[in-house]
Design an enzyme around this catalytic site. Structure first.
Site, PDB file in Angstrom:
ATOM      1  N   HIS A 141     -12.611  33.488  56.498  1.00  0.00           N
ATOM      2  CA  HIS A 141     -11.269  33.046  56.863  1.00  0.00           C
ATOM      3  C   HIS A 141     -11.259  31.555  57.182  1.00  0.00           C
ATOM      4  CE1 HIS A 141      -7.304  33.370  58.963  1.00  0.00           C
ATOM      5  NE2 HIS A 141      -7.818  32.407  59.706  1.00  0.00           N
ATOM      6  N   GLU A 142     -12.198  31.122  58.003  1.00  0.00           N
ATOM      7  CA  GLU A 142     -12.203  29.710  58.421  1.00  0.00           C
ATOM      8  C   GLU A 142     -12.478  28.789  57.248  1.00  0.00           C
ATOM      9  OE1 GLU A 142     -11.060  28.873  61.192  1.00  0.00           O
ATOM     10  OE2 GLU A 142     -11.039  30.905  62.023  1.00  0.00           O
ATOM     11  N   HIS A 180      -9.441  27.700  55.569  1.00  0.00           N
ATOM     12  CA  HIS A 180      -8.825  26.512  56.180  1.00  0.00           C
ATOM     13  C   HIS A 180      -9.548  25.248  55.740  1.00  0.00           C
ATOM     14  CE1 HIS A 180      -6.189  28.837  58.598  1.00  0.00           C
ATOM     15  NE2 HIS A 180      -7.078  29.293  59.439  1.00  0.00           N
ATOM     16  N   HIS A 192      -2.354  29.811  57.227  1.00  0.00           N
ATOM     17  CA  HIS A 192      -2.300  31.241  57.462  1.00  0.00           C
ATOM     18  C   HIS A 192      -1.295  31.931  56.550  1.00  0.00           C
ATOM     19  CE1 HIS A 192      -4.136  30.852  61.734  1.00  0.00           C
ATOM     20  NE2 HIS A 192      -5.051  31.180  60.845  1.00  0.00           N
TER      21      HIS A 192
END
Lengths: 529, 98
Positions: free
Chosen positions: A126-127, A130, A136
């Protein structure tokens, strides 16, 4: 509902990553951690044209770090639970980095979702989204969904995330449409051949309206003009003087009869009243028919011989020094004007002040003032005597001069320290743990004051006397400017200049980014070297 | 009207919820100016903003959109999550919205 592309993305597809050697996980094996992180990156690599290479450097594009609580950015962790990690969007410096909360119970190989702990693989994947520029997603089940969902065996990147990353960097297949995204060239050492090169300097000096200060004839008063020469502009000139002065009386060497007392030339008392015998008083000797003698030393007739000087003579006009003159520290740490970085730069009263160590330069309309660099304490004597350097200086809108040294603020009205100062930075609303301010300025674009420190900056309300809410913010807002800058100020041309090391960036206030990606040398432009 | 203890708990929940919404981009930080509060103008809009933010959070999190700080919303706020804001729209220093 869909993925959200943040807007910033990497210019190249071959990215580097590393696990920070300084901020390693305290509870996990570094080798296995790196293995899990590589798997998380592989998720994105398989779905796009991106490639990831692990290197052993803190200068990698994506640096993974584990930290607890407040860790020098605007997003402190909160212990176990709630916030797990965060990452920064693509960019220089801290851009792309991912931080994980070291207080969490990280699982490298979770067996099922019921197991207590948090899957490092799921959070890392997930990170890294980014780090690549994805924000998101509101799609439940998507990898970029903000809340932790665990991970399933045989994980496959959800369609929403695949669409997002491929929109930014293109799919894995070799597609000509995406051939425009370049591959970052690998740095090779320059060939060792000698060639003659000609260089042209394009350094622009500040425009000087008056002759350079090296010209000895300047500055000088304008040449005297007795009266205006241009009758078209001054029709009343030339003209006779309006007032005539009476003739001054002359001294007559012989006696004359005078009509009024005003015509009598003035003489000293002893000239009108000559003494019959020689007299010496107050170091003056009067003798009839001889010129008056003014003695170098007063005489006392009670002494043994005439003209013996008095015992308390000769004496100096000033008494002997009884106190010790304060010693000045040797000037061995005087900086080199043309080869140094700056601690602070400020525009004060229309003149440029540059600070380094204990010294400062002053640059006016004629260029650098002579006798500089000079010690800072000579200009501002109220500063500590053992001053080693200043951190930041700026002139407030009310024309007072603020000097930051460590955790304290000194406020001067010209050269006088105002009562109540120095004050701690915490009184301005800054965090108590803040060690120092890197730079400060009044930004001419909006007239607001900004403080910079490390990777963050604050907006300061001069009326309230405190920093505004919603701060600190990341320095990434000032695109192209590195972290931990040395100084910043706005010059008379309306441009903002950021300094770091021996170079500076020119900042475009409208576009909110630097005009020159590479730093320009400071000494040539600002010091006239 | 709620009793004393329940009122205090409600205020506490609302404060922590407001902090959560500000942290993750659903609400802008800061309180309205005192002058506007006295005029009574922004109290209503202050509460409206809060209600809208709650609704946005509920929609983003995939739970029932009620506009109230119900149990489902509190549970969502306590879940483990990423530290980045959900709504990245912000105003740069020169006033341009990004």
């Amino acid at each position: 509902k869909r993925f959200a592309v943040q807007g910033e993305k990497w210019k190249y597809t071959n990215l580097t990553w590393s696990l920070s050697s300084v901020r390693r996980p305290s509870q996990l094996d570094p080798g296995e951690t790196r293995s899990v992180l590589a798997r998380a990156l592989d998720v994105w690599e398989q779905a796009s044209r991106l490639t990831f290479t692990e290197i052993n450097s803190e200068e990698a594009d994506i640096v993974v770090a584990f930290a607890r609580g407040a860790h020098d950015d605007a997003y402190p962790f909160d212990g176990r639970g709630a916030i797990l990690a965060h990452a920064f969007f693509p960019g220089t410096g801290r851009g792309g980095d991912a931080h994980f909360d070291d207080d969490e119970l990280w699982l490298l190989h979770p067996k099922n979702d019921d197991e207590e702990g948090t899957s490092l693989f799921a959070v890392a994947a997930h990170e890294f989204g980014h780090s690549l520029g994805l924000s998101h997603s509101s799609v439940k089940g998507a990898l970029m969904f903000p809340w932790y969902q665990g991970i399933q065996p045989n994980f496959v990147l959800p369609e929403d995330d695949r669409n997002g990353i491929q929109q930014m960097y293109g799919p894995k297949v070799n597609n000509r449409k995406w051939a425009k995204i370049p591959y970052r060239p690998v740095e090779t050492p320059p060939p060792t051949t000698t060639t003659t090169t000609t260089t042209t300097t394009t350094t622009r000096r500040p425009y000087v309206y008056y002759p350079n200060h090296h010209d000895r004839n300047y500055p000088r008063k304008p040449d005297y003009i007795p009266y205006p020469h241009d009758p078209s502009r001054f029709p009343n000139y030339p003209r006779r003087p309006t007032k005539t002065y009476p003739e001054r009386p002359t001294y007559y060497p012989t006696r004359r009869f005078y009509n009024t007392s005003e015509e009598i030339p003035r003489r000293r008392y002893h000239q009108h009243h000559p003494r019959p015998t020689e007299t010496t008083t107050h170091a003056v000797t009067y003798r009839p028919h001889y010129p008056t003698v003014r003695h170098e030393y007063p005489t006392n007739p009670r002494h043994n011989y005439p003209n013996e000087p008095r015992r308390d003579y000769p004496r100096k006009y000033y008494p002997e020094r009884t106190t010790q003159r304060p010693t000045r520290a040797p000037e061995s740490d005087k900086p080199d004007t043309c080869n140094t970085s700056y601690d602070a730069v400020a525009l004060i009263r229309g003149e440029l002040f540059i600070f380094k160590n204990r010294y400062h330069w002053r640059i006016g309309a004629y260029g650098r003032y002579p006798d500089y660099p000079m010690e800072i304490t000579r200009m501002w004597p109220s500063l500590p005597r053992n001053l080693t350097h200043v951190d930041a200086v700026y002139e407030r809108p009310d024309k007072k001069i603020a000097i930051f040294i460590g955790k304290e603020l000194y406020l001067f009205s010209t050269q006088t320290l105002l009562p109540g100062y120095p004050r701690p930075l915490a009184r301005l609303g800054l965090p108590p743990t803040l060690e120092k301010i890197d730079a400060a300025m009044v930004w001419g674009y909006n007239g607001k004051t900004y403080f910079y420190s490390g990777t963050m900056y604050w907006k300061y309300d001069e009326d309230e006397g405190r920093v505004e809410l919603d701060y600190p913010r990341s320095m990434a807002m000032w695109k192209g400017v590195s972290y931990n800058i040395d100084s910043v100020f706005q010059w008379k041309d309306g441009k903002t200049y950021f300094f770091k090391g021996k170079g500076y960036w020119k900042f475009n206030d409208l576009q909110m980014q630097v005009e020159n990606e590479k730093q320009l040398p400071s000494a040539q432009y600002w010091m006239g070297c | 009207a709620p009793t004393g203890h329940r009122a205090m708990r409600h205020i506490h929940h609302e404060k922590s919820a407001r902090g959560y919404l500000e942290r993750f981009g659903y609400l802008s930080k800061g309180r309205p100016e005192m002058a506007n509060l006295l005029m009574g103008n922004s109290v209503q809009s202050y509460e409206d903003d809060f209600r809208i933010a709650i609704k946005t959070l509920q929609e983003f999190g995939g739970i029932a959109v009620t506009g109230e700080l119900d149990e489902a919303t509190k549970k969502l706020m306590k879940q483990k999550r990423c530290g980045r804001p959900d709504r990245e729209e912000w105003e740069s220093e020169n006033g341009h919205r990004k």
